[in-house]
Structure formats: structure tokens, C-alpha cells
Design an enzyme around this catalytic site. Structure first.
Site, PDB file in Angstrom:
ATOM      1  CG  ASP A 223      -1.996   0.936   1.272  1.00  0.00           C
ATOM      2  OD1 ASP A 223      -2.789   0.910   0.319  1.00  0.00           O
ATOM      3  OD2 ASP A 223      -2.111   1.739   2.219  1.00  0.00           O
ATOM      4  CD  GLU A 287      -2.292   2.325  -3.523  1.00  0.00           C
ATOM      5  OE1 GLU A 287      -3.430   2.716  -3.711  1.00  0.00           O
ATOM      6  OE2 GLU A 287      -1.701   2.490  -2.429  1.00  0.00           O
TER       7      GLU A 287
HETATM    8  C1  GLC Z   1      -4.427   2.842  -0.567  1.00  0.00           C
HETATM    9  C2  GLC Z   1      -5.619   1.931  -0.532  1.00  0.00           C
HETATM   10  C3  GLC Z   1      -6.817   2.697  -0.083  1.00  0.00           C
HETATM   11  C4  GLC Z   1      -6.538   3.225   1.314  1.00  0.00           C
HETATM   12  C5  GLC Z   1      -5.276   4.063   1.329  1.00  0.00           C
HETATM   13  C6  GLC Z   1      -4.820   4.344   2.716  1.00  0.00           C
HETATM   14  O1  GLC Z   1      -4.555   3.829  -1.522  1.00  0.00           O
HETATM   15  O2  GLC Z   1      -5.808   1.346  -1.801  1.00  0.00           O
HETATM   16  O3  GLC Z   1      -7.982   1.927  -0.080  1.00  0.00           O
HETATM   17  O4  GLC Z   1      -7.619   3.997   1.749  1.00  0.00           O
HETATM   18  O5  GLC Z   1      -4.207   3.385   0.707  1.00  0.00           O
HETATM   19  O6  GLC Z   1      -4.321   3.177   3.302  1.00  0.00           O
END
Ligand code: GLC
Length: 561
Positions: A223, A287
Site C-alpha cells: 500500500d 501501489e
Molecule cells: C491505498 C488503498 C486505499 C486506502 C489508502 C490508505 O490507496 O488502496 O484503499 O484507503 O491506501 O491506506
């Protein structure tokens, strides 16, 4: 496309063919909370996921990525982790997780879990210890605590905004009850950012990784992988912030600091150690929310993350030129770094593709949902024909549109609250799945469950239910099943070789490997299929020698027959 014979024009990619599963795998994202409820509390859980593994097997995916199921107060549905090594009781327990991994592996389905290293819940023991220990303590050093500005420290330490709205800082009360320091939260105030310059943090996450790798997971989805380090001294954001409501995704001091790459190098080494010792490749999937493809490519250098989601593809409108540019950027920049592109059309943070392509304002107006569905079918064939891996988000294979009319009182996304309702947030793509049209909760919860699903399902979900789609040869579900099966069966579609084909404006056309063409018609007129080709799969029953507007087809070219 004109009726001219098609000849490959330019090439990208290399002749290296596919090796590890993550290089061309089709991975299915499970939002555990909304997939399948096994125990009748209206909330999905790990045993529910396990009970649906045969469905995933018949869909043909190579793996599942599970959104966070860890102990958490659920302010951001599990992205506020209180204990990374425990399962939140609503979702089951570690035994349920082990059962899921065991059964998934029996069906040859890989399991990827989410790791959230940028922040933790303010109910994490470390955060509670930090508040109790007071300013200047080593416990506070694990987070970004700072004194406020202003005469009494009453103003936040800098001007950063939270991605979910409002300032990125919250003030605490010190243990003696006096107004105290502030802590940084890039997301909700319930999610405190770790200070990655403190070695305790890196040590902690190494243990977390080992914990899940030892339990047999095949991959880790990371994340906010571009956000761990903040610029030393936490200087003010230097530019005017356009978006008054939420944080700036390109804040040069909050994102993409060079030190973050050291973390990925060390995680990569750790993952490779597991791969070598066990003979099972383990992959790290980032991500990385950066808008610049070249910066993104840096995260997937050979000694860093195995791959990162390519969100430009998801953000592209229904437009051939845009698709072509984005694909070129993916293949020319990201893939050129030596790692495949991870294509993605949907996830749990974005309005669903059916609604995005429907011509209405994304996430707000419905637009023409039939049009959106037709285009989403074509986009699925586009994505699944591209070299690299593809990440599907649950319900995408059912053609679910965004649920845009959830009443305010059921919305749970912190973004909704933090922006005083100006941003409705992401609940509309997280509504529990419809499995069986005729059952209560459309089969999401067991029969006789007395409580409603955690988000209400609209009546029209019945039309999208799995049972109805299995009974219809032309359903979205059947299209996904067939497309994934053809992708597996036809070697050209697993090749990394890619060539653009000459095409009229409004048309995307390319070949894969030796002799398979993908043609997507984004123009308002019918176009001809490649001359002498044979249809492998069309996004619409009308696709044949011609492709109607908003359709796509895979064709076997003459040279390959
Ligand atoms: C990422 C996740 C999202 C979350 C954010 C904070 O972007 O995909 O769902 O709210 O991180 O952890």
C-alpha cells in the site's frame, strides 16, 4: 480500420517469453468485506472467500489478492491496521487464513496479501505507547510527532493536506491532559504515518513480511509504496494547493523520496531469499500513486518491486488515441525497466469501469449504463490482450456498475466525512457481490441471515448475479471466463512480443506474439477485421468480419494459420 491488409509496423517488447507467474498472471482482487459472508453477520470473511475458490478456479485466474483482513478498528476498512499479524474477528482468524491458503494452493491459485507500511491505526500498541511516552521519547520517534506552530502550538506543523480531506495533522492531549504535539496522518486521522527513518519501523515490517511469507503467501501488495519517507524536516508544501479539499498526490515532500528505494531493495532481497529457498517465486506488487511513468518505472527496477499497478490505464477515457498513448507509456517506460506492466481497469478505490465509460460524470451520474457495459466488455479484451499481468477487481467480471445512489447515512468512506460530503468516496464500488438472483442478499450472506449486508445492495444487482450470468452464454462473466481461457490456451497471448498495427483514427490495433491481433473500435462507425483473419473472441456477438462501434475482437492472423 480500413480493409487494407494489416502488416506489423513497429515493435516494442523483447523476445524474452514469459517465466514467473506474476509476469503474465491474471490476478483477482478480493475485497474480503464484500465478497462472501460465511457466518451471517452481513460482512464478508476469509471462510467466505474459501467457499468461493471453485468459482475463481472456473473463472481461470492465477491468483487472488486479498485486501487487508488484519486486526483493525475499520476506520478505513482495514487500511488502519492495529496488528499486522492478527486477523480481524469479523473476517475470521489465522486458522481460517491458513485454510484459505491451503485450499487455494490445492487449486493452483496464488495468494497475495496486502501490506500497509506507510501508516497504522492509532489503536496500534506503538501509537498508544508513543502518546503515553511523551515528547522526545523513542516511542514518539516511530511516528511523525511535531510541535505545532503559533504562539501556543495551536496550528499544524506544516501546510500538508490529508488525502481524505482537511489538514494532514491532528493534535493530541499529552498524558497530563494538556494540549500537546501533533502527529502526521496522510490519510484519515485514525491512520498515523510511520517515521521510516526510525530503524524500529523497518525491523517491524521485516518481521511482518516473514510472518506472512512463512505462512505460504505468494505475493505482497504494498500500500502507498511511494509514500513511506517524508522529506527531512517536513517543510511546507511549496506550491499553491489546487484542491482545497484533499491532499496533493504530487506533494514533492510527502511522496517519492529517494530513500524509499532502499526499502524496496531490501524487501526484494528478502522475497528472493524465500523464492530461492522454497522454489516458489514470491512477488512484491506496489501501489505507487505517481503520475509520471518514468518515476513509476524506478520502483520496478530489477532489484526493487517485481511490479506496480499501472493506473494510467484505469484513468484513460474511452478514446483510442488515449489508450494508445497510455499503452505506449506502459510498454515503453515501465516495461522497459525490465518488469512487466500490471494493467488494471478497476479496484476498490475507483468508480467502476462500466460507469466510467458510460458517458456520465464518473461516480456521480449514471450515464448510459448499457453503453458503459458494452465498452467495458471491449476494454476487458483490450486489457487481457496486453503483454504483462492483469488485475481484476471483484464484480468487474459481472459488469457491475458503480452504485451511485447509496444514501448518505450508509456511507462509510472517511473521505465522505472529511470533506463534509463533497466527495462521496469509494463505497459505491464496494457493495457486496450478488451471487444468486432469487435469494436474500443475493446469496452474499447464508440463508436466514437476520442482519442486512454492511452496505445495501440495489435491486438491480439481481440482473448481474453470478447464477444468472452462468446461465447466459453472452454474459460478461462468460466473456471473462472465455477470454482468460483463450489467453492461457493461445501461446501468442502469453508472449511479451507486441506490435502496433496501422489503424484508422478511433481504432486501437496491435498484434501479440506470432499472429494474434487485438482490435478495439472506439470510433462511431463499424470497422473491418484484419483481412483474412479468423475471429478468436469478440466482446460482442456482432463482432465478425466487422467490429461495430464500442467493441473489440481477438483475431488469428493468416500468417499464423
Ligand atoms: C491505498 C488503498 C486505499 C486506502 C489508502 C490508505 O490507496 O488502496 O484503499 O484507503 O491506501 O491506506
Amino acid at each position: 480500420m480500413s480493409a487494407e491488409p494489416i502488416a506489423p509496423s513497429s515493435a516494442s517488447g523483447s523476445s524474452q517469453d514469459v517465466l514467473e507467474w506474476w509476469r503474465n498472471g491474471v490476478i483477482y482482487q478480493v475485497y474480503v468485506r464484500s465478497f462472501q459472508d460465511s457466518d451471517g453477520d452481513g460482512v464478508g470473511d476469509l471462510d467466505g472467500v474459501r467457499s468461493r475458490l471453485p468459482y475463481l478456479r472456473s473463472l481461470g485466474v492465477d491468483g487472488v489478492w486479498l485486501n487487508p483482513f488484519y486486526a483493525s478498528p475499520q476506520h478505513d476498512h482495514g487500511y488502519d491496521v492495529a496488528d499486522h499479524r492478527a486477523v480481524h474477528p469479523e473476517y475470521g482468524d489465522l486458522d481460517a487464513f491458513d485454510r484459505l491458503v491451503r485450499d487455494a494452493h490445492r487449486l493452483d491459485i496464488k495468494v497475495i496479501v496486502d501490506v500497509v507500511p506507510n501508516h497504522c491505526s492509532i489503536e496500534h500498541p506503538w501509537f498508544e505507547e508513543a502518546v503515553a511516552a511523551g515528547p522526545g521519547s523513542p516511542e514518539r520517534g516511530r511516528f511523525h510527532f511535531a510541535d505545532g506552530r503559533g504562539e501556543y502550538g495551536e496550528l499544524p506543523p506544516n501546510n500538508w493536506r490529508s488525502i481524505f480531506g482537511g489538514p494532514a495533522w491532528r493534535r493530541i492531549s499529552e498524558p497530563d491532559g494538556s494540549p500537546g504535539q501533533w502527529y502526521l496522518h496522510t490519510f484519515a486521522p485514525e491512520q498515523a504515518d510511520f517515521n521510516w527513518r526510525d530503524p524500529d519501523v523497518a525491523d517491524h515490517f521485516e518481521e511482518v513480511l516473514r510472518f506472512w511469507l512463512d505462512r505460504g503467501v505468494d505475493g505482497l501488495r504494498i500500500d502507498v509504496a511511494h509514500g513511506l519517507h517524508k522529506r527531512e524536516g517536513l517543510p511546507d508544501h511549496p506550491f499553491a494547493i489546487d484542491d482545497e479539499l484533499t491532499g496533493d498526490p504530487v506533494n514533492p515532500y510527502a511522496w517519492n523520496q529517494p530513500e524509499v528505494h532502499d526499502v524496496w531493495r531490501s524487501w526484494r532481497a528478502l522475497a528472493e531469499g524465500y523464492s530461492e529457498r522454497t522454489g516458489r517465486p514470491r512477488a512484491l506488487i506496489g501501489e505507487v500513486g505517481l503520475l509520471d511513468a518514468a518515476q513509476l518505472a524506478d520502483y520496478q527496477r530489477p532489484d526493487e518491486l517485481h511490479q506496480c499497478f499501472f493506473f494510467e490505464f484505469l484513468r484513460a477515457p474511452w478514446d483510442a488515441e488515449e489508450f494508445s498513448k497510455v499503452i505506449d507509456r506502459g510498454l515503453g517506460t515501465v516495461a522497459a525497466a525490465g518488469s512487466p506492466v500490471a494493467w488494471v481497469l478497476n479496484n476498490h478505490d475507483m468508480p467502476r469501469s462500466v460507469t466510467r465509460y458510460a458517458g456520465g460524470a464518473p461516480g456521480v451520474a449514471h450515464g448510459d449504463i448499457d453503453l458503459g457495459l458494452t465498452r467495458a466488455r471491449a476494454a476487458a479484451l483490450l486489457m487481457l490482450a496486453l503483454p504483462g499481468s492483469a488485475y481484476l477487481y471483484q464484480g468487474e467480471e459481472l459488469g457491475l456498475p458503480e452504485v451511485t445512489d447509496l444514501p448518505d447515512h450508509v456511507l462509510t468512506d472517511p473521505m465522505f466525512r472529511r470533506t463534509d460530503g463533497a466527495r462521496r468516496g469509494r463505497d459505491g464500488c464496494r457493495v457486496p457481490l450478488p451471487w444468486a438472483a432469487g435469494q436474500d442478499s443475493f446469496g452474499f450472506s447464508p440463508l436466514g441471515t437476520p442482519v442486512p449486508t454492511w452496505l445495501p445492495q440495489p435491486e438491480w444487482f439481481a440482473h448481474h448475479s453470478v447464477d444468472r450470468q452462468l446461465g447466459s452464454g453472452e454474459s460478461m462473466l462468460q466473456l471473462y471466463r472465455e477470454a482468460i481461457a483463450v489467453r492461457r490456451r493461445v501461446p501468442a497471448l502469453s508472449s511479451v512480443r507486441f506490435r502496433w498495427l496501422p489503424a484508422d483514427s478511433g481504432v486501437v490495433a496491435f498484434t501479440r506474439g506470432d499472429g494474434v491481433a487485438c482490435v478495439v473500435n472506439c470510433s462511431p462507425r463499424p470497422v473491418c477485421a484484419p483481412v483474412g483473419s479468423q475471429l478468436l473472441l469478440g466482446s460482442d456477438p456482432e463482432v465478425g468480419e466487422k467490429l461495430p462501434p464500442n467493441t473489440a475482437g481477438w483475431f488469428l492472423l493468416e500468417v499464423a494459420r
